[in-house]
Design a protein around this motif. Structure first.
Motif, PDB file in Angstrom:
ATOM      1  N   VAL A 177       8.675   4.779   4.897  1.00  0.00           N
ATOM      2  CA  VAL A 177       9.885   5.468   4.438  1.00  0.00           C
ATOM      3  C   VAL A 177      10.623   4.625   3.406  1.00  0.00           C
ATOM      4  CG1 VAL A 177      12.084   6.477   5.170  1.00  0.00           C
ATOM      5  CG2 VAL A 177      10.050   6.694   6.625  1.00  0.00           C
ATOM      6  N   ASP A 178      10.725   3.327   3.638  1.00  0.00           N
ATOM      7  CA  ASP A 178      11.365   2.449   2.660  1.00  0.00           C
ATOM      8  C   ASP A 178      10.658   2.538   1.305  1.00  0.00           C
ATOM      9  OD1 ASP A 178      13.443   1.372   4.239  1.00  0.00           O
ATOM     10  OD2 ASP A 178      12.106  -0.132   5.098  1.00  0.00           O
ATOM     11  N   LYS A 228      17.231   5.175  13.347  1.00  0.00           N
ATOM     12  CA  LYS A 228      18.665   4.966  13.126  1.00  0.00           C
ATOM     13  C   LYS A 228      18.907   3.974  11.982  1.00  0.00           C
ATOM     14  CE  LYS A 228      22.875   4.398  15.874  1.00  0.00           C
ATOM     15  NZ  LYS A 228      23.272   5.808  15.797  1.00  0.00           N
ATOM     16  N   ALA A 229      18.121   2.910  11.950  1.00  0.00           N
ATOM     17  CA  ALA A 229      18.266   1.929  10.872  1.00  0.00           C
ATOM     18  C   ALA A 229      17.929   2.546   9.513  1.00  0.00           C
ATOM     19  CB  ALA A 229      17.365   0.722  11.147  1.00  0.00           C
ATOM     20  N   LEU A 230      16.898   3.378   9.472  1.00  0.00           N
ATOM     21  CA  LEU A 230      16.525   4.043   8.220  1.00  0.00           C
ATOM     22  C   LEU A 230      17.605   5.027   7.779  1.00  0.00           C
ATOM     23  CD1 LEU A 230      12.756   4.633   9.012  1.00  0.00           C
ATOM     24  CD2 LEU A 230      13.635   3.207   7.141  1.00  0.00           C
ATOM     25  N   TYR A 254       0.835  -1.200   0.000  1.00  0.00           N
ATOM     26  CA  TYR A 254       0.000   0.000   0.000  1.00  0.00           C
ATOM     27  C   TYR A 254       0.872   1.254   0.000  1.00  0.00           C
ATOM     28  CZ  TYR A 254      -3.424   3.493   1.383  1.00  0.00           C
ATOM     29  OH  TYR A 254      -4.205   4.612   1.425  1.00  0.00           O
ATOM     30  N   ALA A 255       1.918   1.258   0.832  1.00  0.00           N
ATOM     31  CA  ALA A 255       2.826   2.402   0.890  1.00  0.00           C
ATOM     32  C   ALA A 255       3.465   2.657  -0.468  1.00  0.00           C
ATOM     33  CB  ALA A 255       3.896   2.161   1.953  1.00  0.00           C
ATOM     34  N   PHE A 274      11.381   6.148  -0.304  1.00  0.00           N
ATOM     35  CA  PHE A 274      12.740   6.315  -0.794  1.00  0.00           C
ATOM     36  C   PHE A 274      13.023   5.383  -1.978  1.00  0.00           C
ATOM     37  CE2 PHE A 274      14.553   8.220   3.349  1.00  0.00           C
ATOM     38  CZ  PHE A 274      14.585   9.490   2.788  1.00  0.00           C
ATOM     39  N   SER A 275      12.485   4.187  -1.966  1.00  0.00           N
ATOM     40  CA  SER A 275      12.708   3.264  -3.081  1.00  0.00           C
ATOM     41  C   SER A 275      12.184   3.841  -4.383  1.00  0.00           C
ATOM     42  CB  SER A 275      12.027   1.911  -2.797  1.00  0.00           C
ATOM     43  OG  SER A 275      12.636   1.253  -1.716  1.00  0.00           O
ATOM     44  N   GLU A 276      10.975   4.409  -4.332  1.00  0.00           N
ATOM     45  CA  GLU A 276      10.396   4.986  -5.545  1.00  0.00           C
ATOM     46  C   GLU A 276      11.127   6.270  -5.953  1.00  0.00           C
ATOM     47  OE1 GLU A 276       7.934   5.260  -8.858  1.00  0.00           O
ATOM     48  OE2 GLU A 276       8.402   3.584  -7.515  1.00  0.00           O
ATOM     49  N   ALA A 277      11.501   7.096  -4.990  1.00  0.00           N
ATOM     50  CA  ALA A 277      12.245   8.324  -5.304  1.00  0.00           C
ATOM     51  C   ALA A 277      13.607   7.988  -5.897  1.00  0.00           C
ATOM     52  CB  ALA A 277      12.400   9.172  -4.045  1.00  0.00           C
TER      53      ALA A 277
END
Length: 434
Positions: A143-144, A184-186, A112-113, A147-150
């Motif tokens: 966020v994943d 932090k992981a992101l 969905y994201a 950022f993946s699409e960007a």
């Protein structure tokens, strides 16, 4: 055949703020050429100055009745709220409870994201926005996906996971220590990768505990170069709530200040109801305000004191604030910014407005050396505004007697239909002609 590219048309870009530099703040060429080399601006000047220097075989894309400007920069927007734009009838706090939190709860689903991220970025490019500072949700998956699409589109984007551990429904809250670990992981996964950068993102002071705000400050100290992105003094009821929740702070901004959240890369959305000390601290630290006029009008939040913050040296960018804002269009956002100043008995001239949407946004984001202008070396993110986009816009711009008047007509009547093309690193990413 040369790999260089050139685009010919009317050019307009800024080198400074018109509020302080006057007419020296902008550069305009009635017949100009932008020479692009390896995704960056090699030269932008009068056509007769550029033509002799272009490598043999350079492709020249000629755009008549178009104005070429740097890509718009949106300094505050929520991608998870894409599906709730134009939600009816509430002020800020009720609006969050009624619409925002239920919609954002869906973003634990990566599929969905990813779907919403795709729609959101399509809309940004269709509206000429090439860089944005973006809210995710409390879910790392949000966020994943963004950022993946960007990254796939080679966009310069800044985003972060929302930190929110109280005063919201349990289903949309995180926990202070886990939020720190997830953030932090992101950061380690995305910050500084290609054109992506991370923003530490507490939603706003009322929805973060003292511990969570302190951990947000810790993230900024541990990772120099991060952004801080949150809300500030948007609504009178919100400001009163902050005063109750944080009785030992001098004012709303002081809550963030005590947590170590004021840096050159801190961006606070709205800033409508600010005291003099808050303005001074923003100026002293180089932090920025994202002015979101469409949202402020839609939610009845108040009238932004643009002149006051400018006089105090505060960095200011423009934000659409979708979904409190009702349009992805920066042109429509500038039209509402003008109306807000009219209601205050002030003026916002079209040069200053366009500056705030381009170089002003770049300065607010501490990216003036990379985006927001056509100066040599800048990344070639740009937009072609079609002066003939609609029959009426063609009629109206044909009767403009000056660049000032033409810009004001564009700022007032323009919308997504005026965006003929959007380029990312010199490559067409959106075209109305296709």
């Amino acid at each position: 055949m040369s790999s260089d590219k050139a685009i010919r048309g009317q050019l307009l870009y800024f080198v400074d703020d018109p509020a302080t530099a006057g007419e020296a703040a902008w550069v305009y060429h009635a017949d100009g050429i932008i020479w692009i080399e390896s995704g960056r601006i090699r030269l932008a000047d009068d056509a007769q100055q550029v033509l002799p220097h272009l490598p043999r075989g350079t492709e020249i894309d000629v755009l008549e009745h178009h104005l070429l400007v740097p890509g718009f920069i949106d300094t505050h927007i929520h991608y998870p709220q894409t599906e709730m734009v134009a939600a009816y009838g509430e002020r800020l706090l009720e609006w969050l409870e009624t619409y925002t939190f239920p919609v954002e709860s869906k973003f634990s689903d990566p599929d969905y994201a990813a779907e919403i991220a795709t729609i959101f970025l399509d809309e940004l490019l269709r509206n000429g926005t090439t860089t944005a500072l973006v809210f995710g949700t409390v879910h790392p998956e949000s966020v994943d996906a963004f950022f993946s699409e960007a990254q796939r589109r080679k966009l310069r984007m800044i985003a972060g996971k929302v930190m929110m551990d109280r005063n919201a429904p349990e289903y949309i809250c995180d926990e202070a220590e886990q939020s720190y670990r997830d953030s932090k992981a992101l950061i380690q996964r995305w910050h500084g990768i290609d054109r992506l950068q991370y923003a530490v993102t507490p939603r706003f002071a009322p929805t973060s505990s003292d511990r969570q705000l302190a951990l947000a400050g810790r993230l900024l100290r541990e990772h120099p170069g991060l952004y801080l992105h949150t809300h500030l003094a948007e609504n009178p009821e919100e400001c009163a709530w902050v005063a109750e929740l944080f009785p030992h702070s001098k004012h709303y901004l002081d809550v963030y200040d005590r947590a170590g959240l004021l840096t050159r890369r801190s961006v606070f959305a709205h800033g409508i109801h600010l005291c003099d000390d808050s303005c001074k601290r923003l100026s002293d630290t180089g932090a920025a305000i994202a002015h979101c006029p469409t949202s402020n009008l839609f939610l009845g939040s108040g009238l932004f004191e643009l002149d006051r913050l400018t006089e105090r040296g505060v960095n200011i960018g423009m934000g659409t604030d979708v979904g409190g804002g009702t349009s992805f269009s920066m042109l429509q956002t500038l039209a509402d910014a003008y109306k807000i100043q009219q209601l205050r008995g002030r003026k916002l001239d079209p040069f200053r407005a366009l500056y705030l949407a381009t170089l002003g946004g770049a300065r607010a984001l501490d990216l003036e050396d990379k985006i927001g202008s056509f100066r040599s070396g800048c990344e070639a993110d740009l937009v072609a505004l079609d002066l003939h986009a609609t029959p009426f816009l063609k009629f109206r711009t044909a009767r403009c007697r000056s660049l000032f008047e033409m810009l004001f007509v564009l700022n007032t009547l323009g919308d997504d239909r005026a965006i003929a093309r959007t380029w990312i690193l010199g490559e067409v990413a959106h075209s109305r002609e296709v």
